[in-house]
Structures are given as structure tokens and as C-alpha cells.
Design a protein around this motif. Structure first.
Motif, PDB file in Angstrom:
ATOM      1  N   LYS A  71       0.827  -1.204   0.000  1.00  0.00           N
ATOM      2  CA  LYS A  71       0.000   0.000   0.000  1.00  0.00           C
ATOM      3  C   LYS A  71       0.865   1.260   0.000  1.00  0.00           C
ATOM      4  N   THR A  72       0.317   2.312  -0.541  1.00  0.00           N
ATOM      5  CA  THR A  72       1.027   3.588  -0.664  1.00  0.00           C
ATOM      6  C   THR A  72       0.461   4.600   0.319  1.00  0.00           C
ATOM      7  N   LEU A  73       1.349   5.356   0.944  1.00  0.00           N
ATOM      8  CA  LEU A  73       0.896   6.423   1.827  1.00  0.00           C
ATOM      9  C   LEU A  73       0.393   7.600   0.994  1.00  0.00           C
ATOM     10  N   HIS A  74      -0.689   8.204   1.439  1.00  0.00           N
ATOM     11  CA  HIS A  74      -1.234   9.371   0.762  1.00  0.00           C
ATOM     12  C   HIS A  74      -1.079  10.582   1.677  1.00  0.00           C
ATOM     13  N   TYR A  75      -0.578  11.664   1.116  1.00  0.00           N
ATOM     14  CA  TYR A  75      -0.324  12.849   1.931  1.00  0.00           C
ATOM     15  C   TYR A  75      -0.471  14.104   1.081  1.00  0.00           C
ATOM     16  N   HIS A  76      -0.558  15.244   1.772  1.00  0.00           N
ATOM     17  CA  HIS A  76      -0.587  16.549   1.115  1.00  0.00           C
ATOM     18  C   HIS A  76       0.558  17.396   1.644  1.00  0.00           C
ATOM     19  N   ILE A  77       1.086  18.243   0.793  1.00  0.00           N
ATOM     20  CA  ILE A  77       2.100  19.218   1.204  1.00  0.00           C
ATOM     21  C   ILE A  77       1.443  20.586   1.204  1.00  0.00           C
TER      22      ILE A  77
END
Length: 275
Positions: free
Chosen positions: A248-254
């Protein structure tokens, strides 16, 4: 006149930030070019407000009445205005395209006052639940003292996601359960889940925020910079959730300051993996 001048300042500051970030730097002594720009903005807005003084004063009076009503009855009030103004200045400060941020921040956030009030992170029930989670999971993780709070927040995340029971709101009615209410049964819809997650994380020193999209709310947690993200990624994949995070891939915002927020809505499907 004092009221109009204060309004002038409140309007002039964000406008100056926009102009400041989009003008060429002339590198004058003592930043005289920027000082002149700011003074010009102040004078211009002051003249406009004075020319429309009657309309301006009536509008301010009605606005203050509305804020007073909101403050007394728990809706959008003076505190919310102050927080939104701070948020606007924060997001503009280092953003190369601050105009888009201003438009976004001025859009109404549905039921914002109710949601903020529901995040009662200082309630003893919420704090006790969060502390219980930190004792239940990841208590003996060694070697990551700088990330103790983040690890404890993941303990909260694990307990809530593992036991959450999705229950819809009453038909035709939007119901926002407070965190101290949801903590009893760990049940509700996405709004209630986000509110509880944010309150518990905040109660133990984490920094959460709630993202609003059309018909959905979800929580995020402040991770830090890219180096912190690398460490947190390793913690999740190798230490905290090695089986659940496999593939699974981590999802994030900058954000506009370069700070990274991890999306907790689709971080891991722990419930399906563990039950």
C-alpha cells in the motif's frame, strides 16, 4: 474613523502580501519600495472606505451583530473570524500563488462551527480514551524518541479504525456527534469518525486537521518535513503496521509552508486486515 481604519488594516494586510509576493524585488534601502506600496494601499483603501462611509458603517454594524449572535449561540462567531484570518495569512505567507488560497479560504465551510465545537479534545472522556490507546498499542517501541507523539497518534488511529462501526445519520438530517459522545460506542458516519480522530490526536499533543470534500470529511495529521515523512513511512511499513501496509502507498498533502499532512482516511484498511 477608528472603526474604518481598523477595517482598512484588516483588508490591507492580505492585499499587501499578494502584491509583495508578485512584485519584482528592487532591493531598496530599508525596503522603502515595500513600505511605499503598503502606504499606498492604506491610503487608497481609506479613501474608498471614507467615500462609502455610510454603507461601510451600516455593513460593519450588521456584521458585528451577526458575529455576536453566532458567538452567543455557538455558530460562526468572533473566534472563528480570528482563526480564519490567521489561517489566511498563514497560507499566503510562503505561497507563490496566494490569490487561489484567498478564494479558497473565503468559501464557506459547511457546518464549520458545529464541527469545531464537536472536537472537544479537552473533555476528560476523550483524553482518557486516547491515553488508553497509547497504553494498548506501540507502548514499547524503542529508538524513535523524536516521534513518540506521532507513534501514540497511530495507536489512537489503530484503536478507532479497528473498532469503528459505520452508522448513518438520521434520514434528511446532518448530525455531528461530539468526540466525547462517539468515544462511548465508536460508531457514526465519516463526520463523526473524523471529529473523534481529530479530537483524540489533539488531546495527546498531535496536530490534526479535517479536510472537507463534497459530501465527505476526513482527518489528516501533521507529519513534518520530507525527512520526517521518510521516517514515518519506515515506521508504518516496518514497525507499526508491516502486514497491514504491505503493498500500500501512503497518501499525503504538502501545504503552503512545505509541511506534510498524512491522510488518515485511506492510510490503511486496518479493520478488514485485522478482523
Amino acid at each position: 474613523m477608528i472603526v474604518i481604519f481598523i477595517l482598512n488594516i484588516l483588508i490591507a494586510v492580505p492585499i499587501f502580501i499578494i502584491i509583495h509576493q508578485n512584485l519584482v524585488q528592487f532591493n531598496w534601502y530599508f525596503h522603502l519600495d515595500r513600505i511605499m506600496v503598503f502606504l499606498f494601499i492604506i491610503v487608497f483603501i481609506q479613501l474608498v472606505l471614507r467615500a462609502m462611509r455610510r454603507i461601510t458603517l451600516i455593513s460593519i454594524f450588521l456584521y458585528l451583530i451577526a458575529l455576536l449572535y453566532g458567538t452567543v449561540f455557538g455558530n460562526y462567531g468572533f473566534k472563528n473570524v480570528f482563526e480564519d484570518y490567521q489561517s489566511m495569512l498563514y497560507t499566503m505567507s510562503d505561497n507563490p500563488y496566494p490569490q487561489d488560497i484567498i478564494v479558497d479560504k473565503l468559501l464557506p465551510f459547511p457546518s464549520k462551527g458545529e464541527i469545531i465545537n464537536a472536537i472537544d479534545y479537552e473533555n476528560p472522556k476523550v483524553r482518557d480514551f486516547a491515553v488508553m490507546c497509547t497504553n494498548k498499542y506501540f507502548k514499547n517501541i524503542k529508538g524513535y524518541s523524536d516521534y513518540t507523539t506521532t507513534i501514540q497518534c497511530f495507536a489512537v488511529f489503530k484503536q478507532i479504525n479497528r473498532n469503528w462501526n459505520y452508522v448513518s445519520d438520521p434520514k434528511g438530517h446532518e448530525y455531528f456527534a461530539s468526540a466525547s459522545e462517539s468515544v462511548q460506542y465508536l460508531a457514526g458516519d465519516c463526520d463523526d469518525h473524523s471529529i473523534l480522530m481529530a479530537a483524540c490526536i489533539q488531546s495527546i499533543g498531535g496536530v490534526p486537521r479535517i479536510i472537507h470534500t463534497e459530501g465527505h470529511l476526513y482527518p489528516e495529521i501533521l507529519i513534518g518535513d520530507k525527512a520526517d515523512l521518510e521516517t514515518v513511512n519506515y515506521l508504518i511499513k516496518k514497525v507499526l503496521f508491516p502486514r497491514e501496509s504491505n503493498g500500500k502507498t501512503l497518501h499525503y498533502h504538502i501545504d503552503e509552508r512545505g509541511k506534510i499532512w498524512l491522510n488518515l482516511d485511506i492510510l490503511l484498511n486496518i479493520r478488514e486486515d485485522l478482523l
